[in-house]
Design a protein around this motif. Structure first.
Motif, PDB file in Angstrom:
ATOM      1  N   GLU A  59       9.956   2.171  45.460  1.00 34.21           N
ATOM      2  CA  GLU A  59       9.525   1.423  44.276  1.00 34.21           C
ATOM      3  C   GLU A  59       8.475   2.218  43.499  1.00 34.21           C
ATOM      4  O   GLU A  59       8.527   2.285  42.271  1.00 34.21           O
ATOM      5  CB  GLU A  59       8.972   0.052  44.688  1.00 34.21           C
ATOM      6  N   GLU A  60       7.541   2.841  44.212  1.00 38.01           N
ATOM      7  CA  GLU A  60       6.524   3.673  43.553  1.00 38.01           C
ATOM      8  C   GLU A  60       7.178   4.851  42.830  1.00 38.01           C
ATOM      9  O   GLU A  60       6.786   5.192  41.712  1.00 38.01           O
ATOM     10  CB  GLU A  60       5.497   4.180  44.571  1.00 38.01           C
ATOM     11  N   LYS A  61       8.158   5.480  43.472  1.00 34.00           N
ATOM     12  CA  LYS A  61       8.872   6.594  42.837  1.00 34.00           C
ATOM     13  C   LYS A  61       9.599   6.121  41.586  1.00 34.00           C
ATOM     14  O   LYS A  61       9.590   6.804  40.555  1.00 34.00           O
ATOM     15  CB  LYS A  61       9.871   7.230  43.811  1.00 34.00           C
ATOM     16  N   LYS A  62      10.224   4.953  41.681  1.00 36.50           N
ATOM     17  CA  LYS A  62      10.947   4.399  40.536  1.00 36.50           C
ATOM     18  C   LYS A  62       9.991   4.142  39.375  1.00 36.50           C
ATOM     19  O   LYS A  62      10.275   4.498  38.227  1.00 36.50           O
ATOM     20  CB  LYS A  62      11.647   3.096  40.959  1.00 36.50           C
ATOM     21  N   GLU A 116       6.874   8.209  28.772  1.00 41.55           N
ATOM     22  CA  GLU A 116       5.970   9.185  28.166  1.00 41.55           C
ATOM     23  C   GLU A 116       6.764  10.243  27.388  1.00 41.55           C
ATOM     24  O   GLU A 116       6.380  10.623  26.285  1.00 41.55           O
ATOM     25  CB  GLU A 116       5.114   9.857  29.255  1.00 41.55           C
ATOM     26  N   GLU A 117       7.873  10.702  27.953  1.00 37.12           N
ATOM     27  CA  GLU A 117       8.730  11.668  27.252  1.00 37.12           C
ATOM     28  C   GLU A 117       9.256  11.074  25.942  1.00 37.12           C
ATOM     29  O   GLU A 117       9.276  11.745  24.912  1.00 37.12           O
ATOM     30  CB  GLU A 117       9.902  12.109  28.127  1.00 37.12           C
ATOM     31  N   ALA A 130       7.056   5.540  38.864  1.00 40.72           N
ATOM     32  CA  ALA A 130       6.565   6.831  38.355  1.00 40.72           C
ATOM     33  C   ALA A 130       7.601   7.477  37.447  1.00 40.72           C
ATOM     34  O   ALA A 130       7.260   8.035  36.401  1.00 40.72           O
ATOM     35  CB  ALA A 130       6.221   7.755  39.530  1.00 40.72           C
ATOM     36  N   GLU A 131       8.865   7.398  37.828  1.00 46.53           N
ATOM     37  CA  GLU A 131       9.942   7.975  37.006  1.00 46.53           C
ATOM     38  C   GLU A 131      10.063   7.227  35.678  1.00 46.53           C
ATOM     39  O   GLU A 131      10.221   7.839  34.624  1.00 46.53           O
ATOM     40  CB  GLU A 131      11.268   7.935  37.775  1.00 46.53           C
ATOM     41  N   GLU A 132       9.967   5.900  35.721  1.00 44.94           N
ATOM     42  CA  GLU A 132      10.024   5.105  34.489  1.00 44.94           C
ATOM     43  C   GLU A 132       8.856   5.456  33.566  1.00 44.94           C
ATOM     44  O   GLU A 132       9.035   5.580  32.355  1.00 44.94           O
ATOM     45  CB  GLU A 132      10.014   3.609  34.820  1.00 44.94           C
ATOM     46  N   LYS A 133       7.658   5.646  34.145  1.00 46.77           N
ATOM     47  CA  LYS A 133       6.494   6.032  33.347  1.00 46.77           C
ATOM     48  C   LYS A 133       6.712   7.408  32.727  1.00 46.77           C
ATOM     49  O   LYS A 133       6.382   7.627  31.561  1.00 46.77           O
ATOM     50  CB  LYS A 133       5.228   6.049  34.204  1.00 46.77           C
ATOM     51  N   ARG A 134       7.263   8.346  33.496  1.00 43.07           N
ATOM     52  CA  ARG A 134       7.510   9.701  33.005  1.00 43.07           C
ATOM     53  C   ARG A 134       8.494   9.669  31.839  1.00 43.07           C
ATOM     54  O   ARG A 134       8.266  10.298  30.800  1.00 43.07           O
ATOM     55  CB  ARG A 134       8.059  10.587  34.143  1.00 43.07           C
ATOM     56  N   ILE A 135       9.572   8.903  32.000  1.00 45.22           N
ATOM     57  CA  ILE A 135      10.587   8.792  30.939  1.00 45.22           C
ATOM     58  C   ILE A 135       9.978   8.145  29.690  1.00 45.22           C
ATOM     59  O   ILE A 135      10.210   8.606  28.576  1.00 45.22           O
ATOM     60  CB  ILE A 135      11.818   8.003  31.447  1.00 45.22           C
TER      61      ILE A 135
END
Length: 105
Positions: A30-33, A42-43, A35-40
């Motif tokens: 869930e944390e990885k998910k 931000e992009e 973090a990935e959503e936040k990264r996307i």
């Protein structure tokens, strides 16, 4: 009976340990998910900022080009107006010279 109770306790500990391991794996996933959503996100935000900056730049270039074109058109129009005034003045002068020449005769 003691052995059965011990086996039951060990089995319960294994079950609890397995549940904890699965819960930890789920938390990490869930944390990885997230973090990935936040990264996307931000992009996407950066790409949108870049797009807006490019649009502003293009609009500014277009505005400057329009200003230059209008200034050139105004300059050309002014040059034409001045040339027309000079032509009229020259024609008036010729007409005046003709009238003076006629009067002298």
């Amino acid at each position: 009976e003691k052995r059965k109770a011990e086996e039951k306790r060990i089995a319960e500990e294994k079950r609890i340990t397995e549940e904890k391991r699965k819960a930890e794996e789920k938390r990490i996933a869930e944390e990885k998910k997230i973090a990935e959503e936040k990264r996307i996100a931000e992009e996407k935000r950066k790409a949108e900022e870049k797009r807006i900056a490019e649009e502003k730049s293009i609009a500014e270039e277009k505005r400057k080009a329009d200003e230059k074109r209008v200034a050139e058109e105004n300059s050309t129009a002014e040059e034409k107006r001045i040339a027309e005034v000079k032509r009229i003045e020259a024609a008036d002068k010729k007409t005046e010279e003709k009238i003076i020449a006629e009067e002298k005769r």
